[in-house]
Design an enzyme around this catalytic site. Sequence first.
Site, PDB file in Angstrom:
ATOM      1  N   ARG A  58     -52.795  40.449  53.443  1.00 39.99           N
ATOM      2  CA  ARG A  58     -52.964  39.001  53.318  1.00 39.99           C
ATOM      3  C   ARG A  58     -52.478  38.483  51.954  1.00 39.99           C
ATOM      4  NH1 ARG A  58     -58.554  38.362  54.301  1.00 39.99           N
ATOM      5  NH2 ARG A  58     -58.866  38.385  52.070  1.00 39.99           N
ATOM      6  N   TYR A 117     -46.766  10.797  52.559  1.00 41.81           N
ATOM      7  CA  TYR A 117     -46.519  11.269  53.933  1.00 41.81           C
ATOM      8  C   TYR A 117     -47.745  10.961  54.810  1.00 41.81           C
ATOM      9  CZ  TYR A 117     -45.644  15.018  57.424  1.00 41.81           C
ATOM     10  OH  TYR A 117     -45.456  15.757  58.558  1.00 41.81           O
ATOM     11  N   ASP A 190     -46.060  15.519  45.764  1.00 42.56           N
ATOM     12  CA  ASP A 190     -45.268  16.042  46.882  1.00 42.56           C
ATOM     13  C   ASP A 190     -43.806  15.901  46.454  1.00 42.56           C
ATOM     14  OD1 ASP A 190     -43.760  16.388  49.198  1.00 42.56           O
ATOM     15  OD2 ASP A 190     -45.338  15.620  50.509  1.00 42.56           O
ATOM     16  N   LYS A 215     -38.289  22.105  54.550  1.00 47.00           N
ATOM     17  CA  LYS A 215     -37.121  21.214  54.498  1.00 47.00           C
ATOM     18  C   LYS A 215     -35.957  21.903  53.783  1.00 47.00           C
ATOM     19  CE  LYS A 215     -40.225  18.272  56.030  1.00 47.00           C
ATOM     20  NZ  LYS A 215     -40.540  18.213  57.420  1.00 47.00           N
TER      21      LYS A 215
HETATM   22  C1  LIG Z   1     -42.705  14.388  52.372  1.00 51.01           C
HETATM   23  C2  LIG Z   1     -43.281  15.409  53.275  1.00 51.01           C
HETATM   24  N1  LIG Z   1     -44.302  16.166  52.851  1.00 51.01           N
HETATM   25  C3  LIG Z   1     -44.867  17.095  53.626  1.00 51.01           C
HETATM   26  C4  LIG Z   1     -44.427  17.313  54.904  1.00 51.01           C
HETATM   27  C5  LIG Z   1     -45.128  18.327  55.741  1.00 51.01           C
HETATM   28  O1  LIG Z   1     -44.342  19.468  55.920  1.00 51.01           O
HETATM   29  P1  LIG Z   1     -44.634  20.467  57.138  1.00 51.01           P
HETATM   30  O2  LIG Z   1     -43.988  19.876  58.327  1.00 51.01           O
HETATM   31  O3  LIG Z   1     -44.048  21.756  56.696  1.00 51.01           O
HETATM   32  O4  LIG Z   1     -46.114  20.550  57.289  1.00 51.01           O
HETATM   33  C6  LIG Z   1     -43.365  16.570  55.407  1.00 51.01           C
HETATM   34  C7  LIG Z   1     -42.875  16.788  56.787  1.00 51.01           C
HETATM   35  O5  LIG Z   1     -42.123  16.030  57.338  1.00 51.01           O
HETATM   36  C8  LIG Z   1     -42.773  15.579  54.577  1.00 51.01           C
HETATM   37  O6  LIG Z   1     -41.774  14.814  55.020  1.00 51.01           O
END
Ligand SMILES: Cc1ncc(COP(=O)(O)O)c(C=O)c1O
Length: 397
Positions: A58, A117, A190, A215
Amino acid sequence: MKKTDKPLGAHTRLLQSGRTNFGTSSDLVNPPIERASTILFERAEDLYSGKTRRHYGRIGTASQEALRAAIADLEGAADVVLTPSGLAACTMALLAVCTTSGRSKNPAHVLIADCVYGPTRAFCNDILGKQNGLEIEYFDPRIGAQIADKVRPETCAIFLESPGSLTFEISDLPVIAKVAQAHNIPTLIDNTWGAGWFLKPLALGIDYSIEAATKYHTGHSDVIMGAIAARDAKSAARINNYNRLTGMTVSPDDAYLVLRGMRTMGVRLDRQQQSALKIAKWLSARDEVVQVLHPALPEHPDHAIWKRDFDGAAGLFGVIFKPTSPQKINAFLDNLALFGLGFSWGGYESLAIPCDPQITRTAKPWDAPGPLVRFNIGLEDVDDLIGDIEQALAVLA
Ligand SMILES: Cc1ncc(COP(=O)(O)O)c(C=O)c1O
């Protein structure tokens, strides 16, 4: 691998980082995928010696350790924690700082940028707020030094997303970090758009740089993963402890794929930057368009801050069209042949989505004069993409 003491360029560093053996005797270029729950010890006395991090699956084996090291190098971080998704990285980091900051007097208070988000916002409202009684306050992402007016003794975190991944406001990170540091409040961002490549938030004083590695790091739209990069030993200890005790982990196979994606992230992002800027400029001159939301355009309201803090711009931007019906916007999107219609971004393929159904604002209303469409620019030939948008725009004429 041989080591050099010479300072290396960003692309070279991205290729070199995390390429140590991490307890294996591999002579491969890439780390082996070691699938393990159990790791065997030679001697009983070593079982509880605490001498080795590598003691149970883990905690991670070669590919997870190599990925953590590579992201730490990219972000200039003291340490990195990997999470099962980008959303989990946002929520785990928030939980870690809000429940361990020692500031969680009742009710603790959390400051969140209004452009975050949607699922991060939903987590704050529901889990932190409704179910656990924390007070969630949203603020205008362009608040700058006035964040000082929002800070309270019980504030346990300031969470940013810059640029906002739908609306593209840029926050003044050094100014906000300075206010937060003066009050000993952890700051989190973020950083999925900046990806650690175009933006280094930790160097600007932010405590945690969080990414959906799903991404740009992965780059091929086939893995879900998140990462939390911590600025110093104290912030790293807090997030590591939380990670250890909550048992969050990622598979060695997924870590392998994300690390493989990262090796080409720099060249992909550099190309996506060029193509996106060309398309953004072309769209700015179109009759159907009111405004292009791309921070590298001089007319973007936060262009000066972007230029000061970022080394470039990713391939994701928004376009506000002249007022028209949702049906016509859908017809435009349906007419696109080279852009997929799908959530997510950062992959090699171009995508487009209508954004209005996703936008929720409470601190600073979103009062755009027309519908917002977001484009993720991939690695296709840019003139093919422009030609595709041009033919699809015919329905908006
Ligand atoms: C700005 C942003 N943060 C976080 C996330 C979340 O990522 P995940 O889909 O890997 O959970 C996304 C997903 O689209 C995003 O656009």
